[in-house]
Design a protein around this motif. Structure first.
Motif, PDB file in Angstrom:
ATOM      1  N   UNK A  57       0.855  -1.181   0.000  1.00  0.00           N
ATOM      2  CA  UNK A  57       0.000   0.000   0.000  1.00  0.00           C
ATOM      3  C   UNK A  57       0.895   1.237   0.000  1.00  0.00           C
ATOM      4  N   UNK A  58       0.925   1.979  -1.113  1.00  0.00           N
ATOM      5  CA  UNK A  58       1.655   3.234  -1.188  1.00  0.00           C
ATOM      6  C   UNK A  58       0.661   4.365  -0.949  1.00  0.00           C
ATOM      7  N   UNK A  59       0.612   4.885   0.276  1.00  0.00           N
ATOM      8  CA  UNK A  59      -0.343   5.921   0.599  1.00  0.00           C
ATOM      9  C   UNK A  59      -1.771   5.440   0.439  1.00  0.00           C
ATOM     10  N   UNK A  60      -2.698   6.391   0.369  1.00  0.00           N
ATOM     11  CA  UNK A  60      -4.091   6.039   0.168  1.00  0.00           C
ATOM     12  C   UNK A  60      -4.835   5.773   1.455  1.00  0.00           C
ATOM     13  N   UNK A  92       4.453  -9.712   3.725  1.00  0.00           N
ATOM     14  CA  UNK A  92       3.047 -10.036   3.471  1.00  0.00           C
ATOM     15  C   UNK A  92       2.212  -8.777   3.299  1.00  0.00           C
ATOM     16  N   UNK A  93       2.322  -7.849   4.227  1.00  0.00           N
ATOM     17  CA  UNK A  93       1.690  -6.538   4.107  1.00  0.00           C
ATOM     18  C   UNK A  93       2.776  -5.481   4.211  1.00  0.00           C
ATOM     19  N   UNK A  94       2.870  -4.600   3.221  1.00  0.00           N
ATOM     20  CA  UNK A  94       3.882  -3.547   3.195  1.00  0.00           C
ATOM     21  C   UNK A  94       3.156  -2.211   3.078  1.00  0.00           C
ATOM     22  N   UNK A  95       3.431  -1.304   4.027  1.00  0.00           N
ATOM     23  CA  UNK A  95       2.760  -0.002   4.064  1.00  0.00           C
ATOM     24  C   UNK A  95       3.793   1.107   3.890  1.00  0.00           C
ATOM     25  N   UNK A  96       3.479   2.102   3.047  1.00  0.00           N
ATOM     26  CA  UNK A  96       4.405   3.187   2.764  1.00  0.00           C
ATOM     27  C   UNK A  96       3.654   4.488   2.517  1.00  0.00           C
ATOM     28  N   UNK A  97       4.393   5.612   2.562  1.00  0.00           N
ATOM     29  CA  UNK A  97       3.996   6.913   2.011  1.00  0.00           C
ATOM     30  C   UNK A  97       2.650   7.428   2.508  1.00  0.00           C
ATOM     31  N   UNK A  98       2.401   7.211   3.810  1.00  0.00           N
ATOM     32  CA  UNK A  98       1.208   7.790   4.399  1.00  0.00           C
ATOM     33  C   UNK A  98      -0.052   6.978   4.200  1.00  0.00           C
ATOM     34  N   UNK A  99       0.074   5.679   4.064  1.00  0.00           N
ATOM     35  CA  UNK A  99      -1.148   4.856   3.999  1.00  0.00           C
ATOM     36  C   UNK A  99      -1.894   4.960   5.317  1.00  0.00           C
ATOM     37  N   UNK A 100      -3.187   5.253   5.236  1.00  0.00           N
ATOM     38  CA  UNK A 100      -4.048   5.283   6.416  1.00  0.00           C
ATOM     39  C   UNK A 100      -5.363   4.609   6.058  1.00  0.00           C
ATOM     40  N   UNK A 101      -5.497   3.383   6.466  1.00  0.00           N
ATOM     41  CA  UNK A 101      -6.708   2.622   6.237  1.00  0.00           C
ATOM     42  C   UNK A 101      -6.812   1.537   7.278  1.00  0.00           C
ATOM     43  N   UNK A 131       6.697   1.640   6.550  1.00  0.00           N
ATOM     44  CA  UNK A 131       7.619   2.761   6.430  1.00  0.00           C
ATOM     45  C   UNK A 131       6.832   4.055   6.289  1.00  0.00           C
ATOM     46  N   UNK A 132       7.526   5.173   6.445  1.00  0.00           N
ATOM     47  CA  UNK A 132       6.888   6.447   6.164  1.00  0.00           C
ATOM     48  C   UNK A 132       7.226   6.885   4.749  1.00  0.00           C
TER      49      UNK A 132
END
Length: 478
Positions: free
Chosen positions: A241-244, A260-269, A294-295
């Motif tokens: 997830x890149x942001x969103x 398995x789950x990778x979060x980046x760039x301000x993802x908020x969900x 990551x941020x």
């Protein structure tokens, strides 16, 4: 609780910004697995003999009907304002680069402003898989599915990773073909429901060594539906997830090479009911984390933008992350949250990794009402924000946690035994669990479960049964 000092190596990795370039799959398989035996939930559908092909730039609405097997022939882009509809029971096969007309790998990109309506049923899912025959399929046979949207990211003008200009169709020349992000929190990129994505993650750009993930989401908004989606045996991440702001329910990441789950760039969900399980009979990356959050991370074109201060903050409940029964093979971290990446993790089970959780940022963060285990250390980095976490170290954690059969390669079962601790069976808490960010609050949680982890008691029905999920796609006869 048990806490141990974080090693300098882990701390350096946790503090640094993350690149999306992945390590090669070099680890030695562990264990004796017989793939000739009948595995759990085989797919027995008889496929049609007629075929269809999609390729290049799709500029008008299209429907992939279930009376054909559809092939993705090289890089395929659904243009902005266009909708691709895929009927329930349709099989879509990604061709290997050696067989495509262009000589490039096959993958499907849904551009910003376009939509995908892929709505399968429990008995008749939509399956994205390798074009190779049963017994010949492997991780990285094709690229995967890329979904781009208009929801915020903390970067300005980002472009999705791994796709070189040489593979973008001529009809998109001069356009922001692979850009994503915007200001619409509730942006709608369509629906993925009762969908499997298998054998993705091919290296699209050999010069960079970048793979695509099974499902890549760039700036995807909360109007999009991600529900009952399985990502299996990919050569990179299961879901990134890149942001969103997109929410998701009933996710399975199974046997993937890397995270398995990778979060980046301000993802908020918010994500509820997610299973992540490793298959240690096959090689995997040198750092196969369950969650890597990551941020700021590559790819970055210009830093900043209107949402530059937006933290990455997934809100997660009822997730089960399963490594291995013994120390060593699962060298990664169960849950890794780096600097600038906030988190809310609740009602979850995380075990079988050498390190259970590395928690760096405490701002707005919560890790509670969960069981976490590590063969070396349970929790490192920041102190836990709640005492309602049971931390375990040492030998096989399932002697305490007591799931039914979590490490099986042929008949895994992640439901809870009746003799499991009461905290696992009845310890769920949902009060105050929601996603809040500048665009408002999104609450997508089912607050009725009493249990921790993705599945309920052994006596309850499994939400991965009925035909939409399958745990042995190598031998499925499609």
């Amino acid at each position: 609780m048990q806490f141990k000092s974080i090693s300098l190596l882990v701390l350096a990795a946790a503090l640094g910004f993350s690149s999306c370039k992945k390590e090669a799959s070099v680890n030695t398989p562990n264990g004796d697995f017989d793939r000739s035996s009948k595995a759990l939930f085989p797919d027995t559908h008889a496929l049609p003999t007629a075929t269809g092909t999609i390729s290049g730039l799709i500029t008008s609405n299209i429907t992939l009907t279930n009376d054909k097997v559809w092939f993705i022939n090289g890089p395929t882009f659904v243009d902005s304002t266009v909708t691709i509809t895929i009927q329930a029971g349709t099989y879509v096969k990604g061709m290997a680069a050696s067989t495509t007309t262009s000589g490039f790998p096959s993958y499907l990109v849904i551009r910003r402003g376009a939509k995908i309506n892929a709505v399968g049923t429990t008995a008749n899912p939509i399956v994205f898989t390798s074009a190779k025959a049963a017994g010949q399929r492997a991780k990285g046979d094709w690229g995967g599915v890329v979904l781009l949207g208009n929801a915020p990211t903390n970067q300005a003008k980002p472009q999705i990773e791994g796709i070189p200009a040489t593979q973008i169709p001529a009809g998109l020349a001069g356009k922001d073909a692979i850009g994503y992000g915007g200001s619409i929190e509730a942006d709608n990129s369509g629906t993925l429901r009762n969908v499997r994505i298998e054998f993705a993650g091919v290296i699209v750009d050999a010069s960079l060594g970048n793979e695509l993930n099974a499902l890549t989401l760039g700036g995807v908004g909360a109007g999009t539906i991600i529900d009952h989606v399985q990502a299996s045996y990919g050569a990179d991440d299961g879901f990134e997830f890149f942001g969103g702001s997109v929410n998701a329910k009933f996710l399975i990441s199974y046997g993937n090479d890397d995270d398995d789950l990778d979060f980046d760039q301000g993802y908020q969900g918010s994500i509820q009911f997610a299973l992540a399980a490793k298959d240690l009979s096959l090689p995997f990356s040198t750092s196969p984390n369950g969650i890597e959050s990551n941020n700021i991370s590559s790819p970055i074109v210009t830093t900043g933008g209107a949402f530059a201060s937006r933290l990455t903050q997934p809100v997660l409940s009822n997730i089960s992350f399963i490594g291995g029964a013994t120390a060593g093979p699962t060298a990664g971290i169960g849950h890794l949250f780096r600097v600038g990446s906030s988190y809310k993790v609740r009602n979850s089970i995380n075990f079988g990794f050498n390190n259970g959780a590395t928690l760096i940022n405490t701002t707005g963060s919560e890790y509670s009402n969960s069981y976490v285990h590590g063969f070396t250390s349970a929790v490192t980095g920041a102190a836990l924000t709640s005492t309602a976490v049971t931390s375990l170290t040492g030998a096989n954690p399932n002697t305490t946690i007591k799931l039914v059969n979590p490490f099986s390669a042929t008949s895994p079962d992640w439901r809870i035994q009746a003799t499991a601790p009461a905290g696992i069976r009845t310890g769920a808490v949902f009060t105050g669990l929601a996603v809040t960010h500048p665009g408002g609050t999104f609450s997508a949680f089912d607050t009725t479960p009493t249990y921790l982890g993705a599945f309920g008691l052994q006596t309850a029905a499994r939400w991965d049964s009925g035909g939409w999920a399958s745990y042995e796609p190598f031998t499925n006869a499609y």
